[in-house]
Design a protein around this motif. Structure first.
Motif, mmCIF file in Angstrom:
data_model
loop_
_atom_site.group_PDB
_atom_site.id
_atom_site.type_symbol
_atom_site.label_atom_id
_atom_site.label_comp_id
_atom_site.label_asym_id
_atom_site.label_seq_id
_atom_site.Cartn_x
_atom_site.Cartn_y
_atom_site.Cartn_z
ATOM 1 N N VAL A 5 -9.719 7.217 -7.348
ATOM 2 C CA VAL A 5 -9.294 6.599 -6.181
ATOM 3 C C VAL A 5 -8.022 5.768 -6.144
ATOM 4 C CG1 VAL A 5 -8.664 6.751 -3.033
ATOM 5 C CG2 VAL A 5 -10.638 8.479 -4.019
ATOM 6 N N VAL A 6 -6.308 6.009 -5.581
ATOM 7 C CA VAL A 6 -5.643 4.554 -5.586
ATOM 8 C C VAL A 6 -4.931 4.418 -4.640
ATOM 9 C CG1 VAL A 6 -3.959 3.685 -7.514
ATOM 10 C CG2 VAL A 6 -5.695 5.097 -8.589
ATOM 11 N N TYR A 7 -5.084 3.254 -3.602
ATOM 12 C CA TYR A 7 -4.187 3.017 -2.818
ATOM 13 C C TYR A 7 -3.237 2.345 -3.484
ATOM 14 C CZ TYR A 7 -7.383 4.169 0.790
ATOM 15 O OH TYR A 7 -8.435 4.732 1.620
ATOM 16 N N SER A 8 -2.361 2.981 -3.516
ATOM 17 C CA SER A 8 -0.606 2.156 -4.055
ATOM 18 C C SER A 8 0.646 1.740 -3.582
ATOM 19 C CB SER A 8 -0.193 3.076 -5.507
ATOM 20 O OG SER A 8 -0.156 4.197 -4.745
ATOM 21 N N VAL A 34 0.323 3.222 0.741
ATOM 22 C CA VAL A 34 0.370 2.431 1.728
ATOM 23 C C VAL A 34 1.588 1.918 2.612
ATOM 24 C CG1 VAL A 34 -1.885 1.815 1.194
ATOM 25 C CG2 VAL A 34 -0.240 0.188 0.704
ATOM 26 N N ASP A 35 2.864 2.787 2.357
ATOM 27 C CA ASP A 35 4.165 2.084 2.487
ATOM 28 C C ASP A 35 4.261 2.362 3.556
ATOM 29 O OD1 ASP A 35 4.739 0.940 -0.007
ATOM 30 O OD2 ASP A 35 5.003 3.027 -0.875
ATOM 31 N N ARG A 41 -3.164 1.414 5.349
ATOM 32 C CA ARG A 41 -3.810 0.194 4.228
ATOM 33 C C ARG A 41 -4.536 -0.849 5.481
ATOM 34 N NH1 ARG A 41 -0.329 -4.083 1.129
ATOM 35 N NH2 ARG A 41 1.489 -2.574 1.489
ATOM 36 N N ALA A 42 -4.662 -0.799 6.462
ATOM 37 C CA ALA A 42 -5.412 -1.555 7.608
ATOM 38 C C ALA A 42 -7.705 -0.712 7.279
ATOM 39 C CB ALA A 42 -5.274 -1.490 8.574
ATOM 40 N N SER A 52 -4.791 -5.843 -1.314
ATOM 41 C CA SER A 52 -3.627 -6.109 -1.679
ATOM 42 C C SER A 52 -3.611 -5.251 -2.549
ATOM 43 C CB SER A 52 -3.305 -7.498 -3.206
ATOM 44 O OG SER A 52 -4.581 -7.482 -3.365
ATOM 45 N N VAL A 53 -2.254 -4.306 -2.742
ATOM 46 C CA VAL A 53 -2.329 -2.334 -3.830
ATOM 47 C C VAL A 53 -2.268 -3.350 -4.973
ATOM 48 C CG1 VAL A 53 -2.382 -1.458 -1.698
ATOM 49 C CG2 VAL A 53 -0.135 -2.426 -3.403
#
Length: 84
Positions: A5-8, A34-35, A41-42, A52-53
């Motif tokens: 999983v990549v949060y970006s 997360v845009d 994002r939280a 940070s991403v």
């Protein structure tokens, strides 16, 4: 292969580098953007302890960000983690 999983964010060069490394290894990953999503994002920040991403998980292991992913690869440990 272990789930990744990549949060970006769309405008993040570090996110692009991390995703490119994973793709070059043939790794499929779930991308969570997360845009414009402060709640997502939280949630990421609460799980990662960082705001940070990118933030990257391989299975239940929090790898960290782009630099952490590349350091794991340079150390020869990323492939084993992906196969676990």
């Amino acid at each position: 292969m272990t789930a990744v999983v990549v949060y970006s964010s769309d405008y993040c060069p570090f996110c692009s580098r991390a995703k490119h490394l994973l793709a070059s290894k043939g790794v499929a990953f779930d991308e969570i953007k997360v845009d414009g999503k402060p709640q997502v994002r939280a949630e990421m920040a609460q799980k990662a302890g960082r705001t940070s991403v990118p933030q990257i998980w391989v299975g239940t292991t929090h790898v960290g960000g782009c630099d952490d992913l590349f350091a794991l690869d340079r150390a020869g440990k990323l492939d084993a983690l992906l196969r676990a």
